[in-house]
Design a protein around this motif. Structure first.
Motif, PDB file in Angstrom:
ATOM      1  N   THR A 135       0.741  -1.128  -0.145  1.00  0.00           N
ATOM      2  CA  THR A 135      -0.062   0.138  -0.146  1.00  0.00           C
ATOM      3  C   THR A 135       0.724   1.176  -0.233  1.00  0.00           C
ATOM      4  O   THR A 135       1.959   1.270   0.647  1.00  0.00           O
ATOM      5  N   PRO A 136       0.337   2.131  -0.734  1.00  0.00           N
ATOM      6  CA  PRO A 136       1.248   3.359  -0.840  1.00  0.00           C
ATOM      7  C   PRO A 136       1.087   4.268   0.331  1.00  0.00           C
ATOM      8  O   PRO A 136       1.962   5.250   0.648  1.00  0.00           O
ATOM      9  N   PHE A 137       0.169   3.944   1.250  1.00  0.00           N
ATOM     10  CA  PHE A 137      -0.117   4.814   2.539  1.00  0.00           C
ATOM     11  C   PHE A 137      -0.272   3.970   3.562  1.00  0.00           C
ATOM     12  O   PHE A 137      -1.159   3.037   3.519  1.00  0.00           O
ATOM     13  N   SER A 138       0.232   4.284   4.811  1.00  0.00           N
ATOM     14  CA  SER A 138       0.164   3.484   5.984  1.00  0.00           C
ATOM     15  C   SER A 138      -0.176   4.249   6.985  1.00  0.00           C
ATOM     16  O   SER A 138       0.060   5.533   7.016  1.00  0.00           O
ATOM     17  N   ILE A 139      -1.063   3.737   7.987  1.00  0.00           N
ATOM     18  CA  ILE A 139      -1.566   4.489   9.070  1.00  0.00           C
ATOM     19  C   ILE A 139      -0.489   4.867   9.949  1.00  0.00           C
ATOM     20  O   ILE A 139       0.380   3.974  10.282  1.00  0.00           O
ATOM     21  N   PRO A 140      -0.036   5.943  10.334  1.00  0.00           N
ATOM     22  CA  PRO A 140       0.884   6.442  11.326  1.00  0.00           C
ATOM     23  C   PRO A 140       0.813   5.372  12.702  1.00  0.00           C
ATOM     24  O   PRO A 140      -0.368   5.081  13.008  1.00  0.00           O
ATOM     25  N   LYS A 141       1.926   5.313  13.181  1.00  0.00           N
ATOM     26  CA  LYS A 141       1.890   4.301  14.331  1.00  0.00           C
ATOM     27  C   LYS A 141       1.272   4.882  15.445  1.00  0.00           C
ATOM     28  O   LYS A 141       0.334   4.012  16.295  1.00  0.00           O
ATOM     29  N   LYS A 142       0.910   6.176  15.913  1.00  0.00           N
ATOM     30  CA  LYS A 142       0.246   6.934  16.640  1.00  0.00           C
ATOM     31  C   LYS A 142      -1.179   6.367  16.424  1.00  0.00           C
ATOM     32  O   LYS A 142      -2.149   6.291  17.266  1.00  0.00           O
ATOM     33  N   GLY A 143      -1.595   6.467  15.244  1.00  0.00           N
ATOM     34  CA  GLY A 143      -3.084   6.415  14.472  1.00  0.00           C
ATOM     35  C   GLY A 143      -3.362   4.891  14.968  1.00  0.00           C
ATOM     36  O   GLY A 143      -4.493   4.581  15.417  1.00  0.00           O
ATOM     37  N   LYS A 144      -2.490   3.972  14.639  1.00  0.00           N
ATOM     38  CA  LYS A 144      -2.491   2.515  14.885  1.00  0.00           C
ATOM     39  C   LYS A 144      -2.792   2.332  16.194  1.00  0.00           C
ATOM     40  O   LYS A 144      -3.752   1.334  16.766  1.00  0.00           O
ATOM     41  N   GLU A 145      -2.288   2.851  17.149  1.00  0.00           N
ATOM     42  CA  GLU A 145      -2.337   2.710  18.563  1.00  0.00           C
ATOM     43  C   GLU A 145      -3.743   3.054  19.101  1.00  0.00           C
ATOM     44  O   GLU A 145      -4.555   2.441  19.881  1.00  0.00           O
ATOM     45  N   ILE A 146      -4.336   4.354  18.639  1.00  0.00           N
ATOM     46  CA  ILE A 146      -5.446   4.747  18.892  1.00  0.00           C
ATOM     47  C   ILE A 146      -6.709   3.647  18.661  1.00  0.00           C
ATOM     48  O   ILE A 146      -7.286   3.581  19.001  1.00  0.00           O
ATOM     49  N   ILE A 147      -6.338   3.251  17.147  1.00  0.00           N
ATOM     50  CA  ILE A 147      -7.303   2.232  16.670  1.00  0.00           C
ATOM     51  C   ILE A 147      -7.496   1.078  17.493  1.00  0.00           C
ATOM     52  O   ILE A 147      -8.532   0.556  17.911  1.00  0.00           O
ATOM     53  N   VAL A 148      -6.075   0.530  17.781  1.00  0.00           N
ATOM     54  CA  VAL A 148      -6.093  -0.855  18.711  1.00  0.00           C
ATOM     55  C   VAL A 148      -6.719  -0.411  20.049  1.00  0.00           C
ATOM     56  O   VAL A 148      -7.484  -1.317  20.751  1.00  0.00           O
ATOM     57  N   LYS A 149      -6.776   0.791  20.532  1.00  0.00           N
ATOM     58  CA  LYS A 149      -7.174   1.076  22.056  1.00  0.00           C
ATOM     59  C   LYS A 149      -8.808   1.027  21.822  1.00  0.00           C
ATOM     60  O   LYS A 149      -9.413   0.769  22.804  1.00  0.00           O
ATOM     61  N   ILE A 150      -9.261   1.812  20.985  1.00  0.00           N
ATOM     62  CA  ILE A 150     -10.740   2.158  20.958  1.00  0.00           C
ATOM     63  C   ILE A 150     -11.349   0.810  19.932  1.00  0.00           C
ATOM     64  O   ILE A 150     -12.690   0.927  20.221  1.00  0.00           O
ATOM     65  N   ALA A 151     -10.818  -0.174  19.497  1.00  0.00           N
ATOM     66  CA  ALA A 151     -11.387  -1.174  18.923  1.00  0.00           C
ATOM     67  C   ALA A 151     -12.264  -1.871  19.749  1.00  0.00           C
ATOM     68  O   ALA A 151     -13.324  -2.345  19.389  1.00  0.00           O
ATOM     69  N   PRO A 152     -11.807  -2.222  20.997  1.00  0.00           N
ATOM     70  CA  PRO A 152     -12.949  -3.145  21.725  1.00  0.00           C
ATOM     71  C   PRO A 152     -14.321  -2.201  21.996  1.00  0.00           C
ATOM     72  O   PRO A 152     -15.248  -2.923  21.900  1.00  0.00           O
ATOM     73  N   TYR A 153     -14.012  -0.939  22.144  1.00  0.00           N
ATOM     74  CA  TYR A 153     -15.242  -0.061  22.448  1.00  0.00           C
ATOM     75  C   TYR A 153     -16.167  -0.130  21.252  1.00  0.00           C
ATOM     76  O   TYR A 153     -17.426  -0.070  21.426  1.00  0.00           O
ATOM     77  N   PHE A 154     -15.552   0.177  20.025  1.00  0.00           N
ATOM     78  CA  PHE A 154     -16.398   0.081  18.834  1.00  0.00           C
ATOM     79  C   PHE A 154     -17.136  -1.330  18.639  1.00  0.00           C
ATOM     80  O   PHE A 154     -18.316  -1.390  18.286  1.00  0.00           O
ATOM     81  N   SER A 155     -16.481  -2.294  18.962  1.00  0.00           N
ATOM     82  CA  SER A 155     -17.086  -3.587  18.754  1.00  0.00           C
ATOM     83  C   SER A 155     -18.268  -3.844  19.907  1.00  0.00           C
ATOM     84  O   SER A 155     -19.260  -4.504  19.586  1.00  0.00           O
ATOM     85  N   ILE A 156     -18.133  -3.352  20.882  1.00  0.00           N
ATOM     86  CA  ILE A 156     -19.032  -3.286  22.068  1.00  0.00           C
ATOM     87  C   ILE A 156     -20.127  -2.668  21.677  1.00  0.00           C
ATOM     88  O   ILE A 156     -21.482  -3.027  21.632  1.00  0.00           O
ATOM     89  N   LEU A 157     -19.929  -1.438  20.885  1.00  0.00           N
ATOM     90  CA  LEU A 157     -21.136  -0.731  20.460  1.00  0.00           C
ATOM     91  C   LEU A 157     -21.760  -1.308  19.300  1.00  0.00           C
ATOM     92  O   LEU A 157     -23.014  -1.214  19.202  1.00  0.00           O
ATOM     93  N   GLY A 158     -21.075  -1.869  18.577  1.00  0.00           N
ATOM     94  CA  GLY A 158     -21.670  -2.367  17.460  1.00  0.00           C
ATOM     95  C   GLY A 158     -22.516  -3.588  17.582  1.00  0.00           C
ATOM     96  O   GLY A 158     -23.687  -3.892  17.228  1.00  0.00           O
ATOM     97  N   VAL A 159     -22.142  -4.503  18.867  1.00  0.00           N
ATOM     98  CA  VAL A 159     -22.908  -5.509  19.377  1.00  0.00           C
ATOM     99  C   VAL A 159     -24.152  -4.949  20.067  1.00  0.00           C
ATOM    100  O   VAL A 159     -25.371  -5.602  19.732  1.00  0.00           O
ATOM    101  N   VAL A 160     -23.805  -3.965  20.675  1.00  0.00           N
ATOM    102  CA  VAL A 160     -25.194  -3.564  21.560  1.00  0.00           C
ATOM    103  C   VAL A 160     -26.228  -2.878  20.639  1.00  0.00           C
ATOM    104  O   VAL A 160     -27.466  -3.120  20.905  1.00  0.00           O
ATOM    105  N   VAL A 161     -25.790  -2.235  19.571  1.00  0.00           N
ATOM    106  CA  VAL A 161     -26.797  -1.844  18.621  1.00  0.00           C
ATOM    107  C   VAL A 161     -27.258  -2.887  17.627  1.00  0.00           C
ATOM    108  O   VAL A 161     -28.425  -2.721  17.361  1.00  0.00           O
TER     109      VAL A 161
END
Length: 158
Positions: A26-52
């Protein structure tokens, strides 16, 4: 002579192909800080997705049983008849997707590879779900986007 299809082997090969194109080429990669944020919030988005999603699936099944005896021309999830094949199949797929996301949640907090794999399988199932609902364009866009993000953060799950 019938050959046995090894689904795990096929999925592993497909995963390698996606990893090659969505991570290494891929010509564009998500910056390391962005990846860390995604990994931290991913469980919460999954919870929200299941609840909805759980109430949505329960409502759709409930409405389907309510309107079927009345023989109303009620369109629910693009189905003319709430008991047609597309409706039943897409509802079943949605239930499996919700289940996979739900069982991934504890592992997402612990950053387990198994949890990442559950999300990957859920994304694979979103393809037939979208096709049976007639959302071809959005299915392609959403699936490619979710695969891109999944493979960008894969290294964080061990």
């Amino acid at each position: 002579m019938q050959k046995n299809i090894d689904l795990k082997k096929i999925l592993d090969q497909f995963e390698e192909i996606l990893e090659f194109y969505l991570l290494r080429k891929t010509p564009f990669s998500i910056p390391k800080k962005g990846k860390e944020i995604i990994v931290k919030i991913a469980p919460y988005f999954s919870i929200l997705g299941v609840v909805v999603s759980v109430p949505i699936i329960l409502i759709s099944l409930g409405l389907a049983s309510l309107v079927a005896p009345l023989k109303l021309f009620f369109r629910l999830q693009y189905a003319k008849n709430p008991f047609d094949f597309n409706f039943i199949f897409s509802t079943l797929i949605l239930a499996i997707i919700i289940f996979l996301e739900a069982i991934a949640i504890p592992g997402l907090f612990k950053r387990k590879q198994k949890a990442w794999r559950f999300l990957f399988y859920a994304s694979l199932l979103s393809i037939p779900y979208g096709v049976f609902n007639g959302d071809f364009i959005w299915t392609i866009i959403f699936t490619l986007l979710s695969w891109y993000v999944l493979f960008q953060v894969k290294e964080y799950y061990k």
